[in-house]
Design a protein around this motif. Structure first.
Motif, PDB file in Angstrom:
ATOM      1  N   ARG A  67       9.777  16.224 -27.877  1.00 14.69           N
ATOM      2  CA  ARG A  67       9.671  16.729 -29.250  1.00 14.69           C
ATOM      3  C   ARG A  67       8.484  17.672 -29.404  1.00 14.69           C
ATOM      4  O   ARG A  67       8.582  18.705 -30.073  1.00 14.69           O
ATOM      5  N   ARG A  68       7.372  17.322 -28.791  1.00 17.13           N
ATOM      6  CA  ARG A  68       6.189  18.192 -28.843  1.00 17.13           C
ATOM      7  C   ARG A  68       6.458  19.499 -28.101  1.00 17.13           C
ATOM      8  O   ARG A  68       6.083  20.578 -28.576  1.00 17.13           O
ATOM      9  N   ILE A  69       7.119  19.393 -26.956  1.00 18.11           N
ATOM     10  CA  ILE A  69       7.436  20.599 -26.197  1.00 18.11           C
ATOM     11  C   ILE A  69       8.379  21.497 -26.990  1.00 18.11           C
ATOM     12  O   ILE A  69       8.197  22.715 -27.060  1.00 18.11           O
ATOM     13  N   ALA A  70       9.403  20.894 -27.608  1.00 16.19           N
ATOM     14  CA  ALA A  70      10.354  21.662 -28.412  1.00 16.19           C
ATOM     15  C   ALA A  70       9.656  22.342 -29.587  1.00 16.19           C
ATOM     16  O   ALA A  70       9.981  23.486 -29.948  1.00 16.19           O
ATOM     17  N   GLN A  71       8.680  21.664 -30.166  1.00 21.42           N
ATOM     18  CA  GLN A  71       7.915  22.262 -31.259  1.00 21.42           C
ATOM     19  C   GLN A  71       7.179  23.504 -30.786  1.00 21.42           C
ATOM     20  O   GLN A  71       7.155  24.533 -31.478  1.00 21.42           O
ATOM     21  N   LYS A  72       6.593  23.417 -29.587  1.00 20.09           N
ATOM     22  CA  LYS A  72       5.871  24.575 -29.048  1.00 20.09           C
ATOM     23  C   LYS A  72       6.825  25.729 -28.763  1.00 20.09           C
ATOM     24  O   LYS A  72       6.487  26.894 -29.006  1.00 20.09           O
ATOM     25  N   VAL A  73       8.021  25.425 -28.258  1.00 22.32           N
ATOM     26  CA  VAL A  73       9.007  26.479 -28.017  1.00 22.32           C
ATOM     27  C   VAL A  73       9.349  27.174 -29.337  1.00 22.32           C
ATOM     28  O   VAL A  73       9.430  28.412 -29.403  1.00 22.32           O
ATOM     29  N   GLY A  74       9.538  26.377 -30.401  1.00 25.13           N
ATOM     30  CA  GLY A  74       9.842  26.954 -31.713  1.00 25.13           C
ATOM     31  C   GLY A  74       8.714  27.831 -32.223  1.00 25.13           C
ATOM     32  O   GLY A  74       8.957  28.939 -32.737  1.00 25.13           O
TER      33      GLY A  74
END
Length: 203
Positions: A139-146
């Motif tokens: 979830r944290r990684i996906a947030q950074k991608v966004g």
């Protein structure tokens, strides 16, 4: 498996071009005879016929910088081999990745980045930003991608080329981490693009 080369054309030897299996970088040129080809197939480590020593020579037998065989490909005239390999250390005796200066392909670093991120995912070295991302979860990684996607889009509209390239690099890095967090890599995404292209080319 590759068919048998026509060794007779070259007096018992055929040139063997070694290419990095991920980056496409040309690493070295050697010569194989039937014995070297058989040893390469049997051991999974690339071997050659040393013209200076007059014997079978396995790359890295002294230095430890072996070439791990990935695949072999015979050219259309059956008198040359393309060897796709994974190098364990520098290929050249000078300590450089390739025996050919300036042979790295512009997009080849993406494969190196993907491999580095995969190692970080497995080893989780302390103090690494990539380790911090993996430890934070998908979830944290996906947030950074966004976040990086939005910043890239804004840079494309309102900033200069340097800013756009910087944000695009950040996006590519975090996307690579996101893929690895799901057990995937850039090659998997590239394969999807290639498949789509092939399908549209036949339409």
């Amino acid at each position: 498996m590759v068919e048998q080369p026509d060794f007779a054309k070259g007096g018992g030897l055929v040139p063997a071009i070694v290419q990095h299996w991920l980056t496409g970088e040309v690493l070295m040129l050697g010569y194989m005879d039937a014995e070297a080809l058989a040893a390469t197939r049997d051991t999974g480590r690339v071997s050659f016929h040393s013209r200076s020593k007059g014997r079978l020579w396995t790359k890295g037998e002294s230095s430890g910088n072996v070439l791990k065989l990935k695949s072999l490909h015979l050219d259309c005239d059956a008198d040359a081999l393309l060897v796709l390999a994974e190098p364990a250390g520098p290929t050249c005796h000078r300590g450089t990745p390739s025996c050919f200066d300036g042979a790295q392909l512009p997009l080849g670093f993406l494969a190196e980045l993907d491999a580095l991120v995969a190692r970080r995912a497995a080893e989780r070295p302390a103090g690494s930003y990539t380790t911090e991302l993996f430890d934070g979860g998908i979830r944290r990684i996906a947030q950074k991608v966004g976040e990086e996607g939005v910043e890239t889009a804004l840079a494309a509209v309102a900033q200069g080329d340097a800013e756009l390239l910087g944000e695009a690099a950040d996006l590519l890095f975090h996307l690579t981490v996101a893929l690895r967090a799901r057990g995937l890599g850039l090659a998997d995404a590239a394969a999807v693009l290639a498949d789509r292209h092939a399908q549209r080319s036949t339409e």
